[in-house]
Write an enzyme that holds these catalytic residues in place. Sequence first.
Site, PDB file in Angstrom:
ATOM      1  N   GLY A   1      -2.014   9.284  -6.977  1.00 19.20           N
ATOM      2  CA  GLY A   1      -2.182  10.117  -8.157  1.00 19.20           C
ATOM      3  C   GLY A   1      -0.901  10.805  -8.564  1.00 19.20           C
ATOM      4  N   SER A  17       4.935  11.565  -9.622  1.00 15.64           N
ATOM      5  CA  SER A  17       4.048  10.427  -9.409  1.00 15.64           C
ATOM      6  C   SER A  17       4.003  10.093  -7.926  1.00 15.64           C
ATOM      7  CB  SER A  17       4.542   9.216 -10.197  1.00 15.64           C
ATOM      8  OG  SER A  17       3.783   8.069  -9.855  1.00 15.64           O
ATOM      9  N   GLY A  30       2.281   7.396  -6.751  1.00 12.69           N
ATOM     10  CA  GLY A  30       1.799   6.023  -6.679  1.00 12.69           C
ATOM     11  C   GLY A  30       0.285   5.951  -6.764  1.00 12.69           C
ATOM     12  N   ALA A  31      -0.325   5.188  -5.861  1.00 17.34           N
ATOM     13  CA  ALA A  31      -1.772   4.994  -5.877  1.00 17.34           C
ATOM     14  C   ALA A  31      -2.542   6.282  -5.608  1.00 17.34           C
ATOM     15  CB  ALA A  31      -2.164   3.933  -4.850  1.00 17.34           C
ATOM     16  N   GLY A  33       5.109   4.358 -14.997  1.00 19.27           N
ATOM     17  CA  GLY A  33       5.560   5.741 -14.962  1.00 19.27           C
ATOM     18  C   GLY A  33       6.010   6.231 -16.330  1.00 19.27           C
ATOM     19  N   ASP A  34       6.585   5.334 -17.116  1.00 19.68           N
ATOM     20  CA  ASP A  34       7.028   5.695 -18.456  1.00 19.68           C
ATOM     21  C   ASP A  34       5.832   5.938 -19.374  1.00 19.68           C
ATOM     22  OD1 ASP A  34       9.601   5.116 -17.437  1.00 19.68           O
ATOM     23  OD2 ASP A  34       9.324   3.000 -17.959  1.00 19.68           O
TER      24      ASP A  34
END
Length: 328
Positions: free
Chosen positions: A231, A226, A228-229, A257-258
Amino acid sequence: MIVTVTPNPSLDRTYELPALDRGAVLRAGTDRVDPGGKGVNVSRAVAAAGHRTVAVLPLGGPEGDLLARLLGEHGIEAAGVRVAGSTRVNVALAEPDGTLTKVNAAGPELTAAEAESLLEAVRERVGGGDPVSGADWIACCGSLPRGLAPEWYADLVDRVHRAGARIALDTSGPALTASLAARPDVVKPNASELAEAVGRPLLTVGDAVKAAEEVRDWGAGAVLASLGADGQLLVSDDGVWFASAPVATVRSNVGAGDASLAGFLAAGGTGPAALAAAVAHGAAAVQLPGSVMPTPRDLAPDEVTVTADVPLDRPLTEPVRSGNGAAR
């Protein structure tokens, strides 16, 4: 079916505040309590999508009893291992601009016998002849509680593989690096955790790809990272893919994230289609309050873009400038 393992679960209480003013008496606009812990959140997202899931976790004290009851209300079977300590309670303070302040408790210290009971509970669910033993994936998520050595996850990976199941691991620090020799099928770090694993900064998407490939060299079958913003990345034997989706408003990133990992595994856990599902679930989750998990009606799969033409030179919106020296 997806079995989740959460060694350090929690009750997550979220307060929505007009502003966070230190030292003042604050009045929450709304508050809620949810069953928490990364693996628990994965189970909640899987259940919200209408799939069967079992949550294996230690439960202690009245907090553990409440957690088991809340899991049942979410349609999740709790395969609880009773422990002497009390299940932890975490607090999140959410402000209107999306700023989130979290206070996470340490949780109980597990004894050697309790740690072994937890491993045995997973084995029983995977290959012990139980009706739920046909698990498609085992998702092991979150920090390790006091009393469990970093190698505990590696032991778990070995046992799951011996039982013939696939395992996805979402943890960080020594627990992540210690598990890689056992060859988990998928690991899911965020950018900071990936930088910590390789011990160097990540400033671009290309930096993240190189770090993910290094983690694979150490034993991970695939890396779902991940960013974050920006992608998410999927790096595996089949190739490298990059996916992103627009987000109108970030309300809370707790559990996003989960939710992403749940979407990935529910979609098969391999290839660009699973990556697209991961991004759709993560984008939906950040637009929901607290740690609410998205349902199918919250998803916007048509807004997800997946490409094998990875923008390697693109700077990360939130670059990780320190790897914390955790390289192997």
